[in-house]
Design a protein around this motif. Structure first.
Motif, PDB file in Angstrom:
ATOM      1  N   ILE A  63     -34.731   9.908   1.371  1.00  0.00           N
ATOM      2  CA  ILE A  63     -33.526  10.693   0.962  1.00  0.00           C
ATOM      3  C   ILE A  63     -33.110  11.480   2.209  1.00  0.00           C
ATOM      4  O   ILE A  63     -32.066  11.410   2.769  1.00  0.00           O
ATOM      5  CB  ILE A  63     -33.550  11.588  -0.191  1.00  0.00           C
ATOM      6  CG1 ILE A  63     -33.635  10.836  -1.435  1.00  0.00           C
ATOM      7  CG2 ILE A  63     -32.402  12.583  -0.115  1.00  0.00           C
ATOM      8  CD1 ILE A  63     -33.903  11.772  -2.775  1.00  0.00           C
ATOM      9  N   LEU A  64     -34.176  12.219   2.857  1.00  0.00           N
ATOM     10  CA  LEU A  64     -33.830  12.799   4.066  1.00  0.00           C
ATOM     11  C   LEU A  64     -33.687  12.118   5.196  1.00  0.00           C
ATOM     12  O   LEU A  64     -32.654  12.269   6.173  1.00  0.00           O
ATOM     13  CB  LEU A  64     -35.093  13.640   4.563  1.00  0.00           C
ATOM     14  CG  LEU A  64     -35.399  14.837   3.581  1.00  0.00           C
ATOM     15  CD1 LEU A  64     -36.826  15.483   3.883  1.00  0.00           C
ATOM     16  CD2 LEU A  64     -34.268  15.782   3.670  1.00  0.00           C
ATOM     17  N   GLN A  65     -34.268  10.822   5.151  1.00  0.00           N
ATOM     18  CA  GLN A  65     -33.899   9.989   6.445  1.00  0.00           C
ATOM     19  C   GLN A  65     -32.553   9.421   6.404  1.00  0.00           C
ATOM     20  O   GLN A  65     -31.894   9.172   7.488  1.00  0.00           O
ATOM     21  CB  GLN A  65     -35.188   8.942   6.428  1.00  0.00           C
ATOM     22  CG  GLN A  65     -34.989   7.801   7.655  1.00  0.00           C
ATOM     23  CD  GLN A  65     -35.875   6.634   7.513  1.00  0.00           C
ATOM     24  OE1 GLN A  65     -36.653   6.627   6.475  1.00  0.00           O
ATOM     25  NE2 GLN A  65     -35.936   5.642   8.430  1.00  0.00           N
ATOM     26  N   ARG A  66     -32.350   8.812   5.242  1.00  0.00           N
ATOM     27  CA  ARG A  66     -31.002   8.138   4.934  1.00  0.00           C
ATOM     28  C   ARG A  66     -29.763   9.062   5.252  1.00  0.00           C
ATOM     29  O   ARG A  66     -28.623   8.334   5.379  1.00  0.00           O
ATOM     30  CB  ARG A  66     -31.027   7.075   3.724  1.00  0.00           C
ATOM     31  CG  ARG A  66     -32.094   6.296   3.842  1.00  0.00           C
ATOM     32  CD  ARG A  66     -32.316   5.277   2.480  1.00  0.00           C
ATOM     33  NE  ARG A  66     -33.317   4.346   2.520  1.00  0.00           N
ATOM     34  CZ  ARG A  66     -33.206   3.128   3.012  1.00  0.00           C
ATOM     35  NH1 ARG A  66     -32.255   2.867   3.652  1.00  0.00           N
ATOM     36  NH2 ARG A  66     -34.359   2.632   3.383  1.00  0.00           N
ATOM     37  N   SER A  67     -29.952  10.502   4.977  1.00  0.00           N
ATOM     38  CA  SER A  67     -28.866  11.139   4.806  1.00  0.00           C
ATOM     39  C   SER A  67     -28.397  11.701   6.234  1.00  0.00           C
ATOM     40  O   SER A  67     -27.586  12.576   6.415  1.00  0.00           O
ATOM     41  CB  SER A  67     -29.051  12.140   3.783  1.00  0.00           C
ATOM     42  OG  SER A  67     -30.095  12.897   4.291  1.00  0.00           O
ATOM     43  N   GLY A  68     -29.376  11.361   7.170  1.00  0.00           N
ATOM     44  CA  GLY A  68     -29.076  11.733   8.716  1.00  0.00           C
ATOM     45  C   GLY A  68     -29.738  13.087   8.726  1.00  0.00           C
ATOM     46  O   GLY A  68     -29.857  13.766  10.013  1.00  0.00           O
ATOM     47  N   MET A  69     -30.707  13.544   7.964  1.00  0.00           N
ATOM     48  CA  MET A  69     -31.576  15.011   8.258  1.00  0.00           C
ATOM     49  C   MET A  69     -32.326  14.700   9.126  1.00  0.00           C
ATOM     50  O   MET A  69     -32.543  15.784   9.994  1.00  0.00           O
ATOM     51  CB  MET A  69     -31.967  15.554   6.906  1.00  0.00           C
ATOM     52  CG  MET A  69     -31.026  15.858   5.715  1.00  0.00           C
ATOM     53  SD  MET A  69     -30.143  17.509   6.279  1.00  0.00           S
ATOM     54  CE  MET A  69     -31.411  18.541   5.959  1.00  0.00           C
ATOM     55  N   THR A  70     -33.055  13.580   9.415  1.00  0.00           N
ATOM     56  CA  THR A  70     -33.971  13.493  10.444  1.00  0.00           C
ATOM     57  C   THR A  70     -33.536  13.756  11.861  1.00  0.00           C
ATOM     58  O   THR A  70     -33.997  14.324  12.528  1.00  0.00           O
ATOM     59  CB  THR A  70     -34.469  12.058  10.228  1.00  0.00           C
ATOM     60  OG1 THR A  70     -35.179  11.796   8.913  1.00  0.00           O
ATOM     61  CG2 THR A  70     -35.709  11.957  11.029  1.00  0.00           C
ATOM     62  N   LEU A  71     -32.080  12.865  12.197  1.00  0.00           N
ATOM     63  CA  LEU A  71     -31.333  13.138  13.233  1.00  0.00           C
ATOM     64  C   LEU A  71     -31.236  14.592  13.554  1.00  0.00           C
ATOM     65  O   LEU A  71     -31.302  15.219  14.901  1.00  0.00           O
ATOM     66  CB  LEU A  71     -30.303  12.298  13.249  1.00  0.00           C
ATOM     67  CG  LEU A  71     -29.415  12.326  14.425  1.00  0.00           C
ATOM     68  CD1 LEU A  71     -30.020  11.616  15.650  1.00  0.00           C
ATOM     69  CD2 LEU A  71     -28.001  11.590  14.007  1.00  0.00           C
ATOM     70  N   ARG A  72     -30.742  15.407  12.600  1.00  0.00           N
ATOM     71  CA  ARG A  72     -30.399  16.961  12.704  1.00  0.00           C
ATOM     72  C   ARG A  72     -31.724  17.625  13.154  1.00  0.00           C
ATOM     73  O   ARG A  72     -31.492  18.263  14.113  1.00  0.00           O
ATOM     74  CB  ARG A  72     -30.057  17.342  11.521  1.00  0.00           C
ATOM     75  CG  ARG A  72     -29.367  18.828  11.516  1.00  0.00           C
ATOM     76  CD  ARG A  72     -29.131  19.328   9.927  1.00  0.00           C
ATOM     77  NE  ARG A  72     -28.470  20.650  10.001  1.00  0.00           N
ATOM     78  CZ  ARG A  72     -27.083  20.941   9.677  1.00  0.00           C
ATOM     79  NH1 ARG A  72     -26.537  19.806   9.587  1.00  0.00           N
ATOM     80  NH2 ARG A  72     -26.768  22.106   9.689  1.00  0.00           N
ATOM     81  N   VAL A  73     -32.839  17.484  12.563  1.00  0.00           N
ATOM     82  CA  VAL A  73     -34.174  17.972  12.879  1.00  0.00           C
ATOM     83  C   VAL A  73     -34.551  17.625  14.313  1.00  0.00           C
ATOM     84  O   VAL A  73     -35.054  18.515  15.022  1.00  0.00           O
ATOM     85  CB  VAL A  73     -35.128  17.615  11.859  1.00  0.00           C
ATOM     86  CG1 VAL A  73     -36.599  18.137  12.238  1.00  0.00           C
ATOM     87  CG2 VAL A  73     -34.701  18.201  10.385  1.00  0.00           C
ATOM     88  N   TYR A  74     -34.332  16.380  14.884  1.00  0.00           N
ATOM     89  CA  TYR A  74     -34.895  15.781  15.895  1.00  0.00           C
ATOM     90  C   TYR A  74     -34.083  16.461  16.863  1.00  0.00           C
ATOM     91  O   TYR A  74     -34.684  16.988  17.996  1.00  0.00           O
ATOM     92  CB  TYR A  74     -34.701  14.276  15.993  1.00  0.00           C
ATOM     93  CG  TYR A  74     -35.353  13.841  17.378  1.00  0.00           C
ATOM     94  CD1 TYR A  74     -36.673  13.381  17.533  1.00  0.00           C
ATOM     95  CD2 TYR A  74     -34.360  13.422  18.513  1.00  0.00           C
ATOM     96  CE1 TYR A  74     -37.277  13.097  18.624  1.00  0.00           C
ATOM     97  CE2 TYR A  74     -34.977  13.278  19.525  1.00  0.00           C
ATOM     98  CZ  TYR A  74     -36.612  12.774  19.636  1.00  0.00           C
ATOM     99  OH  TYR A  74     -37.138  12.301  20.853  1.00  0.00           O
ATOM    100  N   HIS A  75     -32.789  16.756  16.954  1.00  0.00           N
ATOM    101  CA  HIS A  75     -32.109  17.089  18.054  1.00  0.00           C
ATOM    102  C   HIS A  75     -32.105  18.490  18.131  1.00  0.00           C
ATOM    103  O   HIS A  75     -32.193  19.326  19.180  1.00  0.00           O
ATOM    104  CB  HIS A  75     -30.607  16.818  17.587  1.00  0.00           C
ATOM    105  CG  HIS A  75     -30.042  15.469  17.938  1.00  0.00           C
ATOM    106  ND1 HIS A  75     -28.900  15.083  17.765  1.00  0.00           N
ATOM    107  CD2 HIS A  75     -30.649  14.469  18.533  1.00  0.00           C
ATOM    108  CE1 HIS A  75     -28.754  13.785  17.831  1.00  0.00           C
ATOM    109  NE2 HIS A  75     -29.826  13.261  18.802  1.00  0.00           N
ATOM    110  N   ALA A  76     -32.522  19.278  16.830  1.00  0.00           N
ATOM    111  CA  ALA A  76     -32.909  20.659  17.087  1.00  0.00           C
ATOM    112  C   ALA A  76     -34.151  20.881  17.728  1.00  0.00           C
ATOM    113  O   ALA A  76     -34.169  21.857  18.613  1.00  0.00           O
ATOM    114  CB  ALA A  76     -32.885  21.222  15.505  1.00  0.00           C
ATOM    115  N   LEU A  77     -35.250  20.268  17.392  1.00  0.00           N
ATOM    116  CA  LEU A  77     -36.423  20.197  18.079  1.00  0.00           C
ATOM    117  C   LEU A  77     -36.269  19.872  19.443  1.00  0.00           C
ATOM    118  O   LEU A  77     -36.940  20.393  20.469  1.00  0.00           O
ATOM    119  CB  LEU A  77     -37.335  19.460  17.480  1.00  0.00           C
ATOM    120  CG  LEU A  77     -37.897  19.781  15.966  1.00  0.00           C
ATOM    121  CD1 LEU A  77     -38.840  18.770  15.406  1.00  0.00           C
ATOM    122  CD2 LEU A  77     -38.574  21.113  15.843  1.00  0.00           C
ATOM    123  N   ALA A  78     -35.454  18.914  19.835  1.00  0.00           N
ATOM    124  CA  ALA A  78     -35.395  18.547  21.167  1.00  0.00           C
ATOM    125  C   ALA A  78     -34.818  19.637  22.186  1.00  0.00           C
ATOM    126  O   ALA A  78     -35.233  20.140  23.253  1.00  0.00           O
ATOM    127  CB  ALA A  78     -34.521  17.389  21.542  1.00  0.00           C
TER     128      ALA A  78
END
Length: 423
Positions: A63-78
């Motif tokens: 659910i987290l991956q398909r909703s784009g939450m992973t992208l949000r987390v990655y950019h924040a960590l970057a």
């Protein structure tokens, strides 16, 4: 075991390679009457409250991956870690560690972070081998940092406390993450060309925005694991709460749609079908070796040989190195644990510590050619060759061996935290 290895080498899938020799052996030894016990073994393998946590954790990650939450987390960590030498390579490791604390799966972690990271790494001309290696190796953190599907399966076979095993994986998981981060930083300082500047600037404003983006994710991790560690909920109940939280957060902060939700359900069913089929075959294998008395014979042999702990560790290294090149994570657990677990008590080895050691060996297997699954997951997402991915993982292999040595010398790395929390 020899028949199993032969069938696997010939290309037979793991559950059939485990199950068929077990059925043939039972039939030869006792005929149809002995096979009647298969029904009870099958029911016992699936009728497990602990195993129900597996589809729930997988669904939460999907659910987290398909909703784009992973992208949000990655950019924040970057953004938050942009000043650390290594740039986005560091974000790969830290992102894998963060997402691994939700997914519990090496494959899901590598695929989720890799799908976001690889286009950015390629566009910014990062070193391709180290980029692929950091993702393949970073993905393995998903089965050490809790919750871990491998630990849940180990617990179901050994009737060891899941909460204690999760707690035991925290320090080794964080330590391995720091080792990966330190290696990349050292490599980037020596050769800055492998990790060009990202152009991302960490300011007070960008740092606060990134922190806000990470808050929902951190809250979900804290609730899910906190309920387990403090005894508020069982592992399965906490996983169900995590799924509900993932749906709510993805709907509010992500891009959750009915289509994405249905895709997440479909992917979860397929992954769980594969995992639980292997578990079923493993119980048949355990039933066969129990009837043959192999466990008792191994214990007797170890006692007669007066095997020391060091000799046992060498034996583990040999067996897991061979299996790591041939079998994926669940298969390694279900083949070895029923055989090796009876040896722990005579040798005075703690089953909690042994569980963490097994998981680290599984991590190695995930990036060991020719069948290391993370190698293929990463290679499938970019234009490089499998050879580049393998070469990129070699330094991380060596760091995992260092962690294994540290765990053997200082078992407290795994046992200290559970002993303090569950006194």
């Amino acid at each position: 075991m020899a028949v199993f290895i032969s069938l696997l080498t010939l290309g037979m899938s793991i559950p059939f390679a485990i199950g068929l020799p077990s059925l043939v052996y039972l039939y030869i030894q006792g005929g149809i009457p002995l096979l009647k016990g298969i029904g009870l073994a099958s029911w016992g393998s699936m009728n497990s409250f602990i195993l129900t946590a597996i589809p729930l954790f997988i669904l939460m990650a999907e659910i987290l991956q398909r909703s784009g939450m992973t992208l949000r987390v990655y950019h924040a960590l970057a953004t938050l870690f942009s000043r650390i030498p290594g740039g986005l390579l560091q974000t790969n490791i830290i992102g894998c560690a963060a997402f691994g604390s939700i997914s519990g799966s090496s494959i899901t972690t590598a695929a989720s972070i890799g799908s976001v990271a690889l286009p950015e790494l390629t566009r910014r001309k990062y070193d391709p081998q180290l980029s692929a290696g950091s993702l393949a190796a970073g993905g393995t953190l998903g089965i050490l940092i809790p919750p871990s599907l491998a630990i849940i399966i180990y617990s179901s076979f050994t009737e060891t406390s899941v909460a204690k095993l999760f707690m035991a994986g925290v320090i080794p998981g964080l330590l391995l993450t720091l080792m990966f981060v330190a290696y990349i930083a050292w490599k980037a300082i020596r050769n800055p060309e492998i990790a060009p500047k990202t152009g991302i600037e960490l300011t007070w404003a960008s740092g606060i925005r990134s922190g806000i983006d990470l808050l929902p994710f951190g809250f979900l991790i804290g609730i899910t694991l906190g309920f387990i560690y403090f005894g508020i909920a069982t592992v399965t109940e906490a996983a169900a709460i995590g799924c509900l939280g993932a749906i709510v957060l993805s709907a509010v902060y992500g891009k959750l749609t009915i289509r994405n939700l249905l895709d997440a359900f479909e992917s979860t069913v397929m992954m769980c079908g594969n995992i639980l089929f292997i578990v079923l075959a493993a119980y048949l294998f355990a039933y066969a070796i129990s009837y043959a008395g192999i466990g008792e014979e191994l214990v007797s042999l170890a006692l007669d040989m007066e095997m020391t702990k060091f000799e046992f560790y060498v034996f583990l290294f040999i067996i897991f190195t061979i299996l790591g090149a041939l079998v994926e994570s669940v298969g390694m657990i279900v083949i070895t644990v029923p055989l090796l677990f009876p040896l722990l008590e005579p040798l005075g080895i703690d089953p909690i510590w042994f569980g963490i050691l097994v998981v680290v060996y599984i991590e190695l297997g995930q990036i060991t050619p020719p069948l290391g699954i993370n190698l293929f997951v990463v290679q499938a997402m970019w234009k490089g060759t499998l050879k580049d991915v393998v070469i990129g993982t070699i330094p991380f292999h060596l760091l995992m061996f260092v962690l294994l040595a540290m765990l053997m010398i200082w078992p407290e790395l795994a046992l200290w935290l559970p002993s303090k929390v569950y006194q």
